[in-house]
Each structure stands twice: as structure tokens, then as C-alpha cells.
Scaffold this motif. Sequence first.
Motif, PDB file in Angstrom:
ATOM      1  N   THR A  13       0.859  -1.190   0.000  1.00 18.49           N
ATOM      2  CA  THR A  13       0.000   0.000   0.000  1.00 18.49           C
ATOM      3  C   THR A  13       0.891   1.235   0.000  1.00 18.49           C
ATOM      4  O   THR A  13       2.117   1.148   0.116  1.00 18.49           O
ATOM      5  N   ASP A  14       0.273   2.407  -0.067  1.00 19.68           N
ATOM      6  CA  ASP A  14       1.033   3.658  -0.167  1.00 19.68           C
ATOM      7  C   ASP A  14       1.225   4.359   1.177  1.00 19.68           C
ATOM      8  O   ASP A  14       1.391   5.572   1.240  1.00 19.68           O
ATOM      9  N   TRP A  15       1.248   3.612   2.273  1.00 20.09           N
ATOM     10  CA  TRP A  15       1.371   4.222   3.597  1.00 20.09           C
ATOM     11  C   TRP A  15       2.627   5.076   3.730  1.00 20.09           C
ATOM     12  O   TRP A  15       2.609   6.103   4.411  1.00 20.09           O
ATOM     13  N   ARG A  16       3.716   4.679   3.100  1.00 19.86           N
ATOM     14  CA  ARG A  16       4.946   5.481   3.161  1.00 19.86           C
ATOM     15  C   ARG A  16       4.724   6.853   2.526  1.00 19.86           C
ATOM     16  O   ARG A  16       5.144   7.877   3.075  1.00 19.86           O
ATOM     17  N   ASP A  17       4.067   6.871   1.378  1.00 18.50           N
ATOM     18  CA  ASP A  17       3.780   8.141   0.704  1.00 18.50           C
ATOM     19  C   ASP A  17       2.881   9.028   1.561  1.00 18.50           C
ATOM     20  O   ASP A  17       3.070  10.245   1.603  1.00 18.50           O
ATOM     21  N   GLU A  18       1.911   8.428   2.241  1.00 17.50           N
ATOM     22  CA  GLU A  18       1.029   9.205   3.124  1.00 17.50           C
ATOM     23  C   GLU A  18       1.832   9.882   4.234  1.00 17.50           C
ATOM     24  O   GLU A  18       1.595  11.050   4.557  1.00 17.50           O
ATOM     25  N   HIS A  20       5.096  10.590   4.154  1.00 14.63           N
ATOM     26  CA  HIS A  20       5.933  11.608   3.509  1.00 14.63           C
ATOM     27  C   HIS A  20       5.134  12.891   3.308  1.00 14.63           C
ATOM     28  O   HIS A  20       5.612  13.984   3.653  1.00 14.63           O
ATOM     29  N   ARG A  21       3.935  12.759   2.718  1.00 16.56           N
ATOM     30  CA  ARG A  21       3.099  13.932   2.440  1.00 16.56           C
ATOM     31  C   ARG A  21       2.699  14.640   3.732  1.00 16.56           C
ATOM     32  O   ARG A  21       2.732  15.875   3.816  1.00 16.56           O
ATOM     33  N   GLU A  24       5.695  16.506   5.206  1.00 16.60           N
ATOM     34  CA  GLU A  24       5.990  17.688   4.397  1.00 16.60           C
ATOM     35  C   GLU A  24       4.970  18.789   4.672  1.00 16.60           C
ATOM     36  O   GLU A  24       5.339  19.951   4.862  1.00 16.60           O
ATOM     37  N   THR A  37      11.449  -1.760  -1.743  1.00 14.53           N
ATOM     38  CA  THR A  37      10.020  -2.076  -1.743  1.00 14.53           C
ATOM     39  C   THR A  37       9.550  -2.730  -3.034  1.00 14.53           C
ATOM     40  O   THR A  37       8.364  -3.033  -3.172  1.00 14.53           O
ATOM     41  N   THR A 133      -1.748   6.611   9.497  1.00 11.70           N
ATOM     42  CA  THR A 133      -0.530   7.354   9.156  1.00 11.70           C
ATOM     43  C   THR A 133      -0.587   8.767   9.728  1.00 11.70           C
ATOM     44  O   THR A 133       0.455   9.338  10.058  1.00 11.70           O
TER      45      THR A 133
END
Length: 146
Positions: A13-18, A20-21, A24, A37, A133
Motif C-alpha cells: 500500500t502507499d502508507w509510506r507516501d502518506e 511523507h506527504r 511535508e 520495496t 498514518t
Amino acid sequence: MSFHVYLSGEIHTDWRDEIHRGAEAAGLDVVFTAPVTDHAASDAAGDHLGETSSPFWRDHQSSKVNAIRTRTLIEQSDLVVVRFGDQYKQWNAAFDAGYCAALGKPYLTLHAKEIVHPLKEVDAESMAWCTTTDQVVETLRYVLKA
């Protein structure tokens, strides 16, 4: 204050991107690192070392090569976030949490309440159990800006 955060665990899933966002958007001074990954690339990490006689030895060889990255980045981090997803049993994530505990490295767990029981020992050593997240980002915000 600046922080190095290693994002361990589930890769589907995109939990890392969440995270990061969110970091930021909150203006946090965080450097994020992670394991490889790309599942196929991780499985093939040791293939350049030569043919193996069985899948066990291929996995063994690749896990050793992957461990170079994982151990180094965990040791260099200020905090580790260990994510356990719903679909797969992430034994590697549990191992990373145990490694953090052995090093005295603070870590957070990130998982649903449905898997609290099988992760009770992992959660017992964590600094916090997060279910979202956003909770991870808020914890980072508190630690870095309080």
C-alpha cells in the motif's frame, strides 16, 4: 530538530507516501529511508552471487544482501516505524521491530486493531501503537516541534 526515520514493513500500500506527504505538509525536518520495496528486486537481491541449489538458499542469499541495507539504515535512524498490513504476515517487519528492541532503538508500530493480539510482544516494546498514518505524523510533529 532533524530526524532520520526508517519506514519498515508492508510494501503493498502507499502508507509510506502518506507519511511523507503528512510530514511535508507539517513542515517537519525528516529524512525517510526504507527497505527495497520492489518485491521482485528484493527476492533477487543475491542472484548476482550465483545459482543456488534450492529456493531456500536463494532466499537465504538474498536476505543477507537485503540485511546490509536494512541493518545499516535502522542503526542510522532516530526512529523506526514498523507497518503491519492486513493481507500478509510480515515476518520481516516483526524481525525489524525485534532488532530495534535489541538495539534500544525507539520504534512505533502501525497496524489495525484486529491484529493486536498476534503483535502483543512487538507492541509492548514500541513507544506507541498507531492505527493511522496521521497518528504517525502527529507523533513525529510532537517529537520534533513540542
